[in-house]
Design a protein around this motif. Structure first.
Motif, PDB file in Angstrom:
ATOM      1  N   ASP A  82       0.965  -1.269   0.057  1.00  0.00           N
ATOM      2  CA  ASP A  82       0.073  -0.112  -0.010  1.00  0.00           C
ATOM      3  C   ASP A  82       0.717   1.179   0.046  1.00  0.00           C
ATOM      4  O   ASP A  82       0.931   1.779   0.900  1.00  0.00           O
ATOM      5  N   LEU A  83       1.470   1.630  -1.302  1.00  0.00           N
ATOM      6  CA  LEU A  83       2.289   2.524  -1.438  1.00  0.00           C
ATOM      7  C   LEU A  83       1.679   4.015  -1.806  1.00  0.00           C
ATOM      8  O   LEU A  83       2.401   5.166  -1.913  1.00  0.00           O
ATOM      9  N   ARG A  84       0.181   4.018  -2.218  1.00  0.00           N
ATOM     10  CA  ARG A  84      -0.316   5.132  -2.746  1.00  0.00           C
ATOM     11  C   ARG A  84      -1.188   6.142  -1.836  1.00  0.00           C
ATOM     12  O   ARG A  84      -1.831   7.011  -2.598  1.00  0.00           O
ATOM     13  N   SER A  85      -1.119   5.845  -0.896  1.00  0.00           N
ATOM     14  CA  SER A  85      -1.862   6.862   0.292  1.00  0.00           C
ATOM     15  C   SER A  85      -1.119   8.139  -0.103  1.00  0.00           C
ATOM     16  O   SER A  85       0.090   8.426   0.197  1.00  0.00           O
ATOM     17  N   PRO A  86      -1.876   9.438  -0.230  1.00  0.00           N
ATOM     18  CA  PRO A  86      -1.360  10.716  -0.210  1.00  0.00           C
ATOM     19  C   PRO A  86      -0.548  11.080   1.002  1.00  0.00           C
ATOM     20  O   PRO A  86      -1.166  10.799   2.132  1.00  0.00           O
ATOM     21  N   GLY A  87       0.602  11.429   0.833  1.00  0.00           N
ATOM     22  CA  GLY A  87       1.424  11.818   2.181  1.00  0.00           C
ATOM     23  C   GLY A  87       2.539  10.800   2.353  1.00  0.00           C
ATOM     24  O   GLY A  87       3.445  11.225   3.199  1.00  0.00           O
ATOM     25  N   VAL A  88       2.337   9.638   1.994  1.00  0.00           N
ATOM     26  CA  VAL A  88       3.369   8.420   2.227  1.00  0.00           C
ATOM     27  C   VAL A  88       4.914   8.814   1.535  1.00  0.00           C
ATOM     28  O   VAL A  88       4.822   9.792   0.544  1.00  0.00           O
ATOM     29  N   SER A  89       5.921   8.537   2.140  1.00  0.00           N
ATOM     30  CA  SER A  89       7.179   8.736   1.617  1.00  0.00           C
ATOM     31  C   SER A  89       8.134   7.571   2.043  1.00  0.00           C
ATOM     32  O   SER A  89       8.198   7.273   3.092  1.00  0.00           O
ATOM     33  N   TYR A  90       8.969   7.056   1.177  1.00  0.00           N
ATOM     34  CA  TYR A  90       9.915   5.937   1.325  1.00  0.00           C
ATOM     35  C   TYR A  90      11.210   6.139   0.509  1.00  0.00           C
ATOM     36  O   TYR A  90      11.045   6.678  -0.752  1.00  0.00           O
ATOM     37  N   PRO A  91      12.165   5.854   1.001  1.00  0.00           N
ATOM     38  CA  PRO A  91      13.440   5.929   0.373  1.00  0.00           C
ATOM     39  C   PRO A  91      13.718   4.781  -0.884  1.00  0.00           C
ATOM     40  O   PRO A  91      14.157   5.275  -1.929  1.00  0.00           O
TER      41      PRO A  91
ATOM     42  N   TRP B 214      -8.288   7.671 -11.129  1.00  0.00           N
ATOM     43  CA  TRP B 214      -9.285   8.587 -11.478  1.00  0.00           C
ATOM     44  C   TRP B 214      -9.731   9.474 -10.353  1.00  0.00           C
ATOM     45  O   TRP B 214      -9.837  10.562 -10.376  1.00  0.00           O
ATOM     46  N   LYS B 215      -9.568   9.034  -9.087  1.00  0.00           N
ATOM     47  CA  LYS B 215      -9.705  10.133  -7.820  1.00  0.00           C
ATOM     48  C   LYS B 215      -8.829  10.960  -7.859  1.00  0.00           C
ATOM     49  O   LYS B 215      -8.819  12.217  -7.690  1.00  0.00           O
TER      50      LYS B 215
ATOM     51  N   TYR C  57      -4.708  12.530 -16.210  1.00  0.00           N
ATOM     52  CA  TYR C  57      -3.712  11.250 -16.532  1.00  0.00           C
ATOM     53  C   TYR C  57      -4.402  10.118 -17.385  1.00  0.00           C
ATOM     54  O   TYR C  57      -3.956   9.597 -18.153  1.00  0.00           O
ATOM     55  N   LEU C  58      -5.688   9.571 -16.805  1.00  0.00           N
ATOM     56  CA  LEU C  58      -6.422   8.810 -17.172  1.00  0.00           C
ATOM     57  C   LEU C  58      -6.761   9.098 -18.792  1.00  0.00           C
ATOM     58  O   LEU C  58      -6.795   8.319 -19.593  1.00  0.00           O
ATOM     59  N   ILE C  59      -7.085  10.326 -18.962  1.00  0.00           N
ATOM     60  CA  ILE C  59      -7.735  10.782 -20.297  1.00  0.00           C
ATOM     61  C   ILE C  59      -6.347  10.736 -21.387  1.00  0.00           C
ATOM     62  O   ILE C  59      -6.650  10.122 -22.420  1.00  0.00           O
ATOM     63  N   SER C  60      -5.406  11.218 -20.611  1.00  0.00           N
ATOM     64  CA  SER C  60      -4.251  10.877 -21.530  1.00  0.00           C
ATOM     65  C   SER C  60      -3.744   9.687 -21.915  1.00  0.00           C
ATOM     66  O   SER C  60      -3.344   9.521 -23.178  1.00  0.00           O
ATOM     67  N   GLN C  61      -3.775   8.614 -20.993  1.00  0.00           N
ATOM     68  CA  GLN C  61      -3.591   7.335 -21.219  1.00  0.00           C
ATOM     69  C   GLN C  61      -4.498   6.825 -22.268  1.00  0.00           C
ATOM     70  O   GLN C  61      -3.998   5.925 -23.167  1.00  0.00           O
ATOM     71  N   PHE C  62      -5.785   7.079 -22.099  1.00  0.00           N
ATOM     72  CA  PHE C  62      -6.783   6.606 -23.102  1.00  0.00           C
ATOM     73  C   PHE C  62      -6.606   7.118 -24.614  1.00  0.00           C
ATOM     74  O   PHE C  62      -6.540   6.136 -25.417  1.00  0.00           O
ATOM     75  N   ALA C  63      -6.073   8.324 -24.727  1.00  0.00           N
ATOM     76  CA  ALA C  63      -5.788   8.891 -26.052  1.00  0.00           C
ATOM     77  C   ALA C  63      -4.719   8.088 -26.504  1.00  0.00           C
ATOM     78  O   ALA C  63      -4.816   7.795 -27.767  1.00  0.00           O
ATOM     79  N   PHE C  64      -3.621   7.594 -25.677  1.00  0.00           N
ATOM     80  CA  PHE C  64      -2.646   7.001 -26.385  1.00  0.00           C
ATOM     81  C   PHE C  64      -2.736   5.504 -26.464  1.00  0.00           C
ATOM     82  O   PHE C  64      -2.294   4.996 -27.592  1.00  0.00           O
TER      83      PHE C  64
ATOM     84  N   PRO D  88      -5.247  21.780 -12.428  1.00  0.00           N
ATOM     85  CA  PRO D  88      -3.962  20.844 -11.899  1.00  0.00           C
ATOM     86  C   PRO D  88      -3.814  20.841 -10.517  1.00  0.00           C
ATOM     87  O   PRO D  88      -3.380  19.899 -10.036  1.00  0.00           O
ATOM     88  N   GLU D  89      -4.471  21.779  -9.797  1.00  0.00           N
ATOM     89  CA  GLU D  89      -4.409  21.708  -8.173  1.00  0.00           C
ATOM     90  C   GLU D  89      -5.130  20.664  -7.685  1.00  0.00           C
ATOM     91  O   GLU D  89      -4.855  20.410  -6.374  1.00  0.00           O
ATOM     92  N   ASP D  90      -6.144  19.963  -8.493  1.00  0.00           N
ATOM     93  CA  ASP D  90      -6.545  18.844  -7.705  1.00  0.00           C
ATOM     94  C   ASP D  90      -6.044  17.527  -8.137  1.00  0.00           C
ATOM     95  O   ASP D  90      -6.452  16.347  -7.638  1.00  0.00           O
ATOM     96  N   GLU D  91      -4.971  17.810  -8.794  1.00  0.00           N
ATOM     97  CA  GLU D  91      -4.230  16.364  -9.176  1.00  0.00           C
ATOM     98  C   GLU D  91      -3.173  16.029  -7.852  1.00  0.00           C
ATOM     99  O   GLU D  91      -2.542  16.951  -7.480  1.00  0.00           O
ATOM    100  N   ILE D  92      -3.161  14.731  -7.804  1.00  0.00           N
ATOM    101  CA  ILE D  92      -2.258  14.237  -6.524  1.00  0.00           C
ATOM    102  C   ILE D  92      -1.501  13.138  -7.313  1.00  0.00           C
ATOM    103  O   ILE D  92      -2.074  12.195  -7.537  1.00  0.00           O
ATOM    104  N   ALA D  93      -0.064  13.187  -7.161  1.00  0.00           N
ATOM    105  CA  ALA D  93       0.760  12.186  -7.921  1.00  0.00           C
ATOM    106  C   ALA D  93       1.714  11.419  -6.776  1.00  0.00           C
ATOM    107  O   ALA D  93       2.370  12.256  -6.247  1.00  0.00           O
ATOM    108  N   VAL D  94       1.339  10.287  -6.612  1.00  0.00           N
ATOM    109  CA  VAL D  94       2.241   9.493  -5.423  1.00  0.00           C
ATOM    110  C   VAL D  94       3.113   8.381  -6.122  1.00  0.00           C
ATOM    111  O   VAL D  94       2.427   7.783  -6.979  1.00  0.00           O
TER     112      VAL D  94
END
Length: 434
Positions: A6-15, A36-37, A42-49, A315-321
């Motif tokens: 479970d690495l994808r929770s916003p706020g996690v950080s690992y070396p 999607w949440k 990014y999912l729209i971009s992936q669909f296009a490609f 873009p301020e709604d986007e969270i990239a983990v």
């Protein structure tokens, strides 16, 4: 070391990430609802490609002959480029955000595999209808590839689809946070692959006197395709030497200047070749085959996807983990080896003094910045500085692309310019019957 769970929770950080076995490292699959949440654009971009990869592949199957080898060769060329970018330290300077399916230690998203056919196959087929001389065609493919790439580059980085290294000198000069060298790279590498793809065919295939899209024996075509896939990358690198490296590394010119020098040279070569083609073929009327509309459909989806993002999404709604530039001390400097000497960059992202204004850490609980040693952490998108300007820029690119590809596909020499001997004979026979 942290296990890849479970690495994808916003706020996690690992070396670093601990993979259980080869397959755990090779491919990771995650819940599409999560993506999607946190990163809907990014999912729209992936669909296009992914759609573009499918449509260009179907087009290649319909056209047969060397078109299928072109599609496969471009795919392999893209894999060579991507793997070098991840594993060669001096050019390891960007990190894709996570996707539902991702490969190679969570560095290579599925859709990036098909990005290269979406760019280069589209450009190759469209440019072929100009019937340019062989010495001009690769440069036209290079610039056409850049035209397909521009909206993707500008929108995607501002919506946090990937992040760049903060201080790498080769990508330091930016345009809407896109390194000018990204455009330089696409132009050179596309031109290089195109040159090698047709060069080996002329040298190795027995039917070299036929049309350039007619296939020879399968094994010769496979060899030609593999050679082009492998040499496209070093050829592209060599094209950085005469202009970019001496002017940027030695004389400290801005990368924008070096790109437009390259652009001007490419454009002059293309224009000269186009004039020659028009003089030699002034009696041909263009004809469009139905397969062309597969490519047109992808282009519509591609440009529309990156136009709707700044209009309907923030873009301020986007969270990239995920994996990003490692966080560490601000004073740790490492060398960057180039052809004309050694440049310098910070080894780590300095979170107290970085110049990547397309992300911050506001979405993390209590806005806690990633600690030193973090390689997997959360980045938060930030508002566009001027939404209307971004929409205007992408709209302009869409208009330019519409005019360029319309003229390439419908106002040049048409699909008969890329027809194989078999199809050309069939068309000729049908005309005689009429």
């Amino acid at each position: 070391m942290v296990k890849n769970q479970d690495l994808r929770s916003p706020g996690v950080s690992y070396p670093s990430i601990d993979y259980e076995n080869f397959w755990d490292w090779f491919v990771q699959v995650s819940d599409i609802e999560y993506h999607w949440k946190h990163e809907p654009t990014y999912l729209i971009s992936q669909f296009a490609f992914l759609l573009g990869g499918l449509l260009t592949f179907i087009h290649a199957l319909i056209k047969r002959q060397r078109f299928i080898y072109l599609w496969i060769g471009i795919l392999l060329h893209g894999l060579v480029v991507e793997m070098m970018s991840y594993w060669v330290p001096d050019i390891d300077n960007f990190w894709h955000s996570q996707t539902p399916i991702i490969f190679l230690g969570q560095r290579l998203p599925l859709h990036i595999i098909f990005l290269y056919p979406c760019f280069l196959y589209q450009a190759s087929v469209a440019v072929s209808k100009l019937k340019l001389p062989l010495w001009a065609e690769p440069f036209a493919v290079g610039l056409c590839t850049v035209l397909v790439d521009i909206p993707y580059d500008i929108i995607s980085v501002n919506f946090l689809h990937w992040t760049w290294h903060d201080t790498d000198p080769n990508i330091y000069d930016r345009h809407y946070w896109v390194p000018w060298n990204s455009y330089y790279f696409h132009a050179c590498f596309a031109a290089s692959f195109t040159f090698w793809f047709h060069f080996f065919r002329r040298r190795m295939c027995s039917n070299k006197d036929g049309g350039k899209w007619e296939a020879s024996t399968m094994w010769k075509e496979i060899l030609c395709t593999l050679f082009a896939s492998l040499l496209g990358t070093p050829g592209g690198i060599l094209m950085f030497i005469p202009i970019y490296h001496p002017l940027h590394d030695v004389y400290k010119l801005h990368s924008e200047v070096t790109f437009f020098i390259l652009f001007a040279i490419f454009l002059l070569i293309i224009w000269s070749g186009d004039r020659k083609a028009q003089r030699n073929n002034n009696d041909i009327k263009p004809k469009t085959f139905k397969s062309t509309f597969l490519l047109i459909l992808h282009l519509i989806v591609h440009y529309t996807s990156f136009l709707i993002m700044p209009i309907f999404f923030k873009p301020e709604d986007e969270i990239a983990v995920g994996l990003k530039e490692p966080v560490g001390p601000c004073d740790k400097i490492v060398p960057v080896q180039t052809v004309f000497g050694v440049l310098k960059k910070r080894q780590f992202l300095c979170v107290s003094d970085y110049d990547e204004k397309y992300f911050d850490f506001h979405c993390i609980p209590k806005e806690q910045i990633p600690p030193h040693g973090s390689h997997w952490y959360t980045a938060c998108g930030v508002p566009l500085q001027n939404q209307v300007e971004m929409i205007a820029i992408v709209s302009l690119i869409c208009v330019i692309a519409c005019c360029v590809f319309w003229n390439l596909h419908f106002n040049s020499f048409g699909d008969e310019a890329i027809a194989t001997k078999l199809k050309a004979t069939k068309v000729s026979t049908q005309k005689k019957k009429k």
